[in-house]
Design a protein around this motif. Structure first.
Motif, PDB file in Angstrom:
ATOM      1  N   HIS A   1     -13.327   3.044   3.741  1.00  0.00           N
ATOM      2  CA  HIS A   1     -11.964   3.215   3.238  1.00  0.00           C
ATOM      3  C   HIS A   1     -11.306   1.856   3.003  1.00  0.00           C
ATOM      4  CE1 HIS A   1     -11.204   7.632   3.679  1.00  0.00           C
ATOM      5  NE2 HIS A   1     -12.282   7.529   4.460  1.00  0.00           N
TER       6      HIS A   1
ATOM      7  N   GLY B   1      -4.622   2.808  -8.343  1.00  0.00           N
ATOM      8  CA  GLY B   1      -4.734   3.898  -7.387  1.00  0.00           C
ATOM      9  C   GLY B   1      -6.141   4.443  -7.307  1.00  0.00           C
ATOM     10  N   THR B   2      -6.431   5.103  -6.188  1.00  0.00           N
ATOM     11  CA  THR B   2      -7.739   5.698  -5.985  1.00  0.00           C
ATOM     12  C   THR B   2      -7.588   6.956  -5.144  1.00  0.00           C
ATOM     13  OG1 THR B   2     -10.012   5.208  -5.315  1.00  0.00           O
ATOM     14  CG2 THR B   2      -8.260   4.424  -3.848  1.00  0.00           C
TER      15      THR B   2
ATOM     16  N   VAL C   1      -1.248  -0.898  -4.349  1.00  0.00           N
ATOM     17  CA  VAL C   1      -2.424  -0.048  -4.303  1.00  0.00           C
ATOM     18  C   VAL C   1      -2.026   1.283  -3.677  1.00  0.00           C
ATOM     19  CG1 VAL C   1      -4.805   0.165  -3.543  1.00  0.00           C
ATOM     20  CG2 VAL C   1      -3.840  -2.108  -3.954  1.00  0.00           C
ATOM     21  N   TYR C   2      -2.332   2.369  -4.373  1.00  0.00           N
ATOM     22  CA  TYR C   2      -1.960   3.709  -3.921  1.00  0.00           C
ATOM     23  C   TYR C   2      -3.227   4.521  -3.657  1.00  0.00           C
ATOM     24  CZ  TYR C   2       2.662   2.490  -5.715  1.00  0.00           C
ATOM     25  OH  TYR C   2       3.868   1.871  -5.947  1.00  0.00           O
ATOM     26  N   VAL C   3      -3.198   5.330  -2.606  1.00  0.00           N
ATOM     27  CA  VAL C   3      -4.349   6.142  -2.252  1.00  0.00           C
ATOM     28  C   VAL C   3      -3.908   7.591  -2.094  1.00  0.00           C
ATOM     29  CG1 VAL C   3      -4.045   5.630   0.224  1.00  0.00           C
ATOM     30  CG2 VAL C   3      -6.273   6.406  -0.617  1.00  0.00           C
TER      31      VAL C   3
ATOM     32  N   TYR D   1      -5.186   6.784   8.678  1.00  0.00           N
ATOM     33  CA  TYR D   1      -4.703   5.573   8.011  1.00  0.00           C
ATOM     34  C   TYR D   1      -3.681   4.834   8.875  1.00  0.00           C
ATOM     35  CZ  TYR D   1      -7.190   5.469   3.612  1.00  0.00           C
ATOM     36  OH  TYR D   1      -8.187   5.315   2.661  1.00  0.00           O
TER      37      TYR D   1
ATOM     38  N   LEU E   1      -9.950   0.091  -0.841  1.00  0.00           N
ATOM     39  CA  LEU E   1      -8.616  -0.412  -1.160  1.00  0.00           C
ATOM     40  C   LEU E   1      -8.600  -1.923  -1.287  1.00  0.00           C
ATOM     41  CD1 LEU E   1      -8.042   2.559  -0.307  1.00  0.00           C
ATOM     42  CD2 LEU E   1      -5.864   1.739   0.597  1.00  0.00           C
ATOM     43  N   SER E   2      -9.432  -2.599  -0.500  1.00  0.00           N
ATOM     44  CA  SER E   2      -9.499  -4.058  -0.586  1.00  0.00           C
ATOM     45  C   SER E   2     -10.021  -4.512  -1.940  1.00  0.00           C
ATOM     46  CB  SER E   2     -10.385  -4.613   0.523  1.00  0.00           C
ATOM     47  OG  SER E   2      -9.828  -4.372   1.800  1.00  0.00           O
TER      48      SER E   2
ATOM     49  N   TYR F   1       0.845  -1.191   0.000  1.00  0.00           N
ATOM     50  CA  TYR F   1       0.000   0.000   0.000  1.00  0.00           C
ATOM     51  C   TYR F   1       0.882   1.243   0.000  1.00  0.00           C
ATOM     52  CZ  TYR F   1      -3.902  -3.114   0.731  1.00  0.00           C
ATOM     53  OH  TYR F   1      -4.832  -4.104   0.555  1.00  0.00           O
TER      54      TYR F   1
ATOM     55  N   LEU G   1      -5.789  -3.375   6.728  1.00  0.00           N
ATOM     56  CA  LEU G   1      -5.406  -3.873   5.414  1.00  0.00           C
ATOM     57  C   LEU G   1      -4.220  -4.823   5.476  1.00  0.00           C
ATOM     58  CD1 LEU G   1      -5.697  -0.515   3.450  1.00  0.00           C
ATOM     59  CD2 LEU G   1      -7.180  -2.517   3.132  1.00  0.00           C
TER      60      LEU G   1
END
Length: 318
Positions: free
Chosen positions: A277, A213-214, A292-294, A308, A281-282, A4, A316
């Motif tokens: 959240h 990413g999101t 996975v980038y946020v 986070y 990401l899951s 992450y 996560l």
């Protein structure tokens, strides 16, 4: 389990703010960084757009996290031979902790020198040739190239990393995904769609890394978060090819009213619901993503990283 990472937004923040966010990301437990590469923001409300290579230079001294551009367009605004030098130097400065994410780009950033903005099939041709040029230059050998779209004569990079810079290719449709599978060192896409991951892997990508990413907007007032997303990132919800062909931030501003608050409410993760959240990401993990980038939309960066660090990442990664 995916890694992450945090997605630094050059469209919203000044260089020093981006560096401080990178420090907070590392302290919060994020494992890597993405950083956007734009000449313009999408709208004036976002308000910034520093030169990404200068910012990454500062990041190389400030943090020990791997860094990747998400994504650079190596075809129009900057010649691939020049970008190869930027990427090679960056890889040296980060001790090999750099990946070059590339894509076909947007007119918003790439037309600024008056060049014609070509249709997608031509942009894909240009991207493939640009990747070929950069890979040859990463060897440190002298390169001359006379191709369909680019000419390079007697070019040699003297500052190169021990290993060539990995090049990940961004794709949102079947043609770009096929190109990523065929010539990329990895694949980047922005929706948690298992079908696209499968298409990449079966098309030749195999076990190469898939990254996604999101964006979210953390805050204790969900309604205020919704307004923040609509004000700053309504462009994310515009349909079709508008994101690739509109040439100016003011054009995106003219279309902002097409994005309603209900659309934002349906499509965006806003507020401080931990489950929401984690689920966002899951979804990438469930679709087979490796990284996975946020990104946190808006100014409450410290609140986001605390949230986070204490509540989301433990769920996560635990």
């Amino acid at each position: 389990m995916p890694e992450y990472g945090y997605f630094l937004s050059c469209e919203e923040h000044r260089p020093a703010e981006l560096v401080e966010q990178a420090r907070m990301a590392e302290q919060a437990g994020f494992q890597a960084l993405w950083i956007s590469d734009h000449y313009h923001p999408w709208n004036d409300a976002q308000g910034q757009s520093p030169f990404v290579w200068s910012v990454i230079g500062a990041l190389s001294e400030a943090v020990s996290l791997p860094v990747e551009t998400a994504v650079t367009c190596p075809t129009v605004r900057i010649h691939p031979a020049v970008l190869a030098q930027a990427a090679a130097t960056t890889a040296v400065m980060t001790g090999g902790r750099f990946r070059l994410g590339v894509g076909t780009g947007e007119a918003l950033n790439e037309h600024i020198l008056g060049d014609r903005w070509p249709p997608l099939p031509v942009r894909l041709e240009m991207l493939e040739e640009a990747v070929q040029v950069m890979r040859r230059l990463f060897t440190g050998e002298e390169v001359s190239h006379h191709g369909t779209h680019y000419t390079v004569e007697n070019a040699r990079l003297y500052t190169v990393p021990d290993e060539p810079v990995p090049i990940d290719i961004s794709g949102f449709g079947p043609k770009a995904t096929a190109l990523a599978a065929r010539v990329g060192d990895g694949y980047i896409t922005m929706a948690p769609e298992e079908e696209m991951v499968t298409r990449f892997r079966k098309g030749g990508g195999g076990a190469k890394p898939v990254s996604g990413g999101t964006k979210v907007c953390y805050g204790t007032d969900r309604e205020e978060c919704l307004r923040t997303v609509r004000r700053l990132w309504s462009n994310e919800l515009l349909p079709g090819e508008m994101g690739q062909v509109l040439p100016s931030p003011r054009h995106f501003e003219q279309l902002a009213d097409l994005v309603t608050e209900d659309m934002v409410r349906e499509k965006s993760v806003c507020g401080d619901d931990v489950d929401e959240h984690v689920a966002a990401l899951s979804a990438f993990a469930d679709a087979g993503f490796d990284r996975v980038y946020v990104n946190q939309i808006g100014s409450d960066q410290r609140g986001f990283f605390d949230f986070y660090r204490t509540k989301v990442l433990p769920r996560l990664t635990g």
